[in-house]
Design a protein around this motif. Structure first.
Motif, PDB file in Angstrom:
ATOM      1  N   PRO A  36       0.808  -1.229   0.000  1.00 15.35           N
ATOM      2  CA  PRO A  36       0.000   0.000   0.000  1.00 15.35           C
ATOM      3  C   PRO A  36       0.838   1.274   0.000  1.00 15.35           C
ATOM      4  O   PRO A  36       0.466   2.261  -0.637  1.00 15.35           O
ATOM      5  CB  PRO A  36      -0.839  -0.117   1.279  1.00 15.35           C
ATOM      6  N   CYS A 101      -3.354   6.548   8.664  1.00 20.08           N
ATOM      7  CA  CYS A 101      -3.909   6.357   7.314  1.00 20.08           C
ATOM      8  C   CYS A 101      -5.407   6.613   7.275  1.00 20.08           C
ATOM      9  O   CYS A 101      -5.929   7.088   6.251  1.00 20.08           O
ATOM     10  CB  CYS A 101      -3.590   4.949   6.820  1.00 20.08           C
ATOM     11  N   SER A 164      -3.077   1.090  -9.222  1.00 21.72           N
ATOM     12  CA  SER A 164      -3.346   2.464  -8.798  1.00 21.72           C
ATOM     13  C   SER A 164      -3.400   3.402  -9.994  1.00 21.72           C
ATOM     14  O   SER A 164      -4.255   4.292 -10.059  1.00 21.72           O
ATOM     15  CB  SER A 164      -2.285   2.933  -7.797  1.00 21.72           C
ATOM     16  N   VAL A 179      -9.354   5.612  -0.994  1.00 18.91           N
ATOM     17  CA  VAL A 179      -9.593   4.177  -0.815  1.00 18.91           C
ATOM     18  C   VAL A 179      -8.293   3.454  -0.467  1.00 18.91           C
ATOM     19  O   VAL A 179      -8.258   2.570   0.404  1.00 18.91           O
ATOM     20  CB  VAL A 179     -10.234   3.568  -2.080  1.00 18.91           C
ATOM     21  N   LEU A 180      -7.200   3.831  -1.147  1.00 16.29           N
ATOM     22  CA  LEU A 180      -5.911   3.197  -0.866  1.00 16.29           C
ATOM     23  C   LEU A 180      -5.467   3.437   0.567  1.00 16.29           C
ATOM     24  O   LEU A 180      -4.896   2.536   1.211  1.00 16.29           O
ATOM     25  CB  LEU A 180      -4.850   3.706  -1.843  1.00 16.29           C
ATOM     26  N   PHE A 182      -7.477   3.826   3.133  1.00 20.93           N
ATOM     27  CA  PHE A 182      -8.308   2.935   3.944  1.00 20.93           C
ATOM     28  C   PHE A 182      -7.745   1.510   3.922  1.00 20.93           C
ATOM     29  O   PHE A 182      -7.654   0.843   4.973  1.00 20.93           O
ATOM     30  CB  PHE A 182      -9.754   2.929   3.436  1.00 20.93           C
ATOM     31  N   LEU A 183      -7.350   1.043   2.739  1.00 22.58           N
ATOM     32  CA  LEU A 183      -6.764  -0.292   2.630  1.00 22.58           C
ATOM     33  C   LEU A 183      -5.441  -0.376   3.390  1.00 22.58           C
ATOM     34  O   LEU A 183      -5.134  -1.414   4.010  1.00 22.58           O
ATOM     35  CB  LEU A 183      -6.547  -0.647   1.155  1.00 22.58           C
ATOM     36  N   LEU A 186      -6.056  -1.053   6.955  1.00 19.47           N
ATOM     37  CA  LEU A 186      -6.424  -2.447   7.197  1.00 19.47           C
ATOM     38  C   LEU A 186      -5.195  -3.362   7.178  1.00 19.47           C
ATOM     39  O   LEU A 186      -5.052  -4.252   8.026  1.00 19.47           O
ATOM     40  CB  LEU A 186      -7.433  -2.913   6.145  1.00 19.47           C
ATOM     41  N   THR A 187      -4.296  -3.158   6.209  1.00 17.77           N
ATOM     42  CA  THR A 187      -3.121  -4.030   6.124  1.00 17.77           C
ATOM     43  C   THR A 187      -2.185  -3.829   7.320  1.00 17.77           C
ATOM     44  O   THR A 187      -1.576  -4.788   7.808  1.00 17.77           O
ATOM     45  CB  THR A 187      -2.336  -3.793   4.820  1.00 17.77           C
TER      46      THR A 187
END
Length: 421
Positions: A36, A101, A164, A179-180, A182-183, A186-187
């Motif tokens: 990410p 993030c 991307s 969105v990236l 947000f991801l 999560l990672t």
């Protein structure tokens, strides 16, 4: 069969097989950060700029956050000793990346970007603890290969980076970057949980946690004054720190202002911003797997010199690039990719080889804090240079590469004890 045996003898494969536990786990989960981060990095500055943050404000964010990083870095060494390498690494990953993030994902103005960047400063706590967790139970002779694997782990994003660019082309940059982010949150949460489950506290970490039990954090903070003379009396450590400071500044300047330079001055489409990391990663991966292990005959000085020369040549090509000069930008990326493959693992290994294992956590914290403190004014300075002429930040980096070459000329190869002079 012979081909399989040959691969098993490859230095990188051998080191990964011999260093079980923390080094292997941390290497395998590094893509959870690297994927990410590398997807977002080409668009991060342009994302701020598109949402109304000016060149000078971007530079101001860099300088303010570096000042905060200095304070947090000092406490990072203390927390690493008192709470342990493993738990402190988890804290840095969660608060410095996952939470930051989430704020970046919803940022809309200068102040929100500043808040996100300040939260990201907690990653400095992670820096100290993560390095200790990675290498304290490893063979010192394997450090260059271990750091090479860490770099490779971060480059796995090469297989995802085109996404991307495609999404930015289809949906526009701002919603895609949101969105990236947000991801990314999560990672990094997943990375924190995996660290908790599969990593263990290092032997030195257990010793330091026992030694600092009952010692107040303020007293430990005051003890830094006894570590500073040791840093100043070690020529090898001072040279390693000087190289690290220079590359911290040049990476900060080049990574921050590259996207603005190639889009706003050279006139290239923002869609190319996703292509450059792919090329960079491919070159670095090929070099690290195919060439890196053949340079053991000269472990530090000659490869560092060559890497600096490539960095300087690439930067000069970028400065002289014509409008729409895609070929010049690609040349810059190629040269700097090989330069980074040579420099990055060696500057990190050189630093760790010169540290006392007993005080590795606090010395790492002291070095990180010093690096950030010395670099602090250059974020705003680079933003000011960019506002005058977007070539100037790269001209400044070129000067710093020349200074680094002078420092490297004084570096000696590690002796039998591992330390340099």
């Amino acid at each position: 069969m012979k081909q399989n045996a040959k691969w098993k003898q490859h230095a990188l494969i051998r080191v990964l097989a011999n260093n079980r536990g923390n080094p292997r786990t941390l290497i395998f989960i590094e893509p959870l950060w690297g994927i990410p981060y590398n997807l977002i990095a080409p668009f991060a500055t342009l994302y701020m700029y598109t949402l109304g943050v000016t060149d000078v404000q971007i530079g101001l964010i860099l300088s303010v956050t570096m000042a905060v990083q200095v304070v947090i870095a000092f406490w990072g060494g203390i927390l690493t000793d008192k709470l342990g390498r493993k738990f402190t690494t988890m804290l840095g990953d969660f608060f410095g990346w996952a939470i930051a993030c989430l704020v970046w994902a919803v940022s809309q103005n200068f102040w929100m970007f500043l808040i996100a960047a300040v939260l990201n400063c907690f990653e400095q706590v992670n820096q100290t603890a993560w390095f200790c967790l990675l290498i304290e139970d490893a063979d010192p002779a394997d450090l260059v290969e271990i750091y090479t694997w860490v770099t490779i782990g971060g480059l796995v994003a090469v297989f995802f980076a085109p996404l991307s660019g495609l999404f930015v082309s289809a949906y526009s940059m701002v919603p895609v970057v949101r969105v990236l982010y947000f991801l990314f949150a999560l990672t990094m949460t997943a990375k924190t949980l995996i660290t908790f489950r599969f990593c263990h506290e290092t032997g030195q970490g257990r010793i330091r946690r026992q030694q600092t039990k009952g010692v107040s954090p303020l007293r430990m903070l005051a003890e830094y004054r006894h570590l500073i003379p040791g840093l100043l009396r070690s020529p090898g450590l001072l040279k390693a720190v000087a190289v690290s400071v220079i590359f911290y500044i040049t990476n900060m300047v080049n990574n921050t202002f590259f996207s603005l330079y190639v889009t706003q001055r050279l006139g290239l489409s923002e869609n190319f911003l996703a292509v450059f990391p792919i090329l960079n990663a491919v070159v670095m991966l090929v070099f690290m797997v195919g060439v890196q292990h053949r340079l053991r005959f000269s472990q530090f000085r000659l490869p560092l010199w060559l890497g600096l020369a490539l960095y300087g040549a690439g930067t000069l090509v970028l400065i002289l690039a014509p409008l729409n000069g895609l070929g010049a930008v690609l040349t810059y990326v190629l040269l700097c990719a090989v330069g980074a493959a040579l420099v990055n693992p060696r500057k990190d290994a050189l630093l760790q080889l010169n540290l006392d294992a007993q005080e590795r956590a606090r010395m790492n914290a002291l070095i990180i804090a010093s690096t950030v403190a010395l670099s602090c004014p250059f974020g705003y300075f680079a933003g000011w240079l960019s506002s005058l002429d977007r070539r100037l930040p790269f001209a400044f980096s070129l000067v710093l590469f020349a200074v680094a070459a002078l420092v490297v000329s004084r570096v000696r190869e590690p002796g039998p004890g591992g330390q340099t002079e």
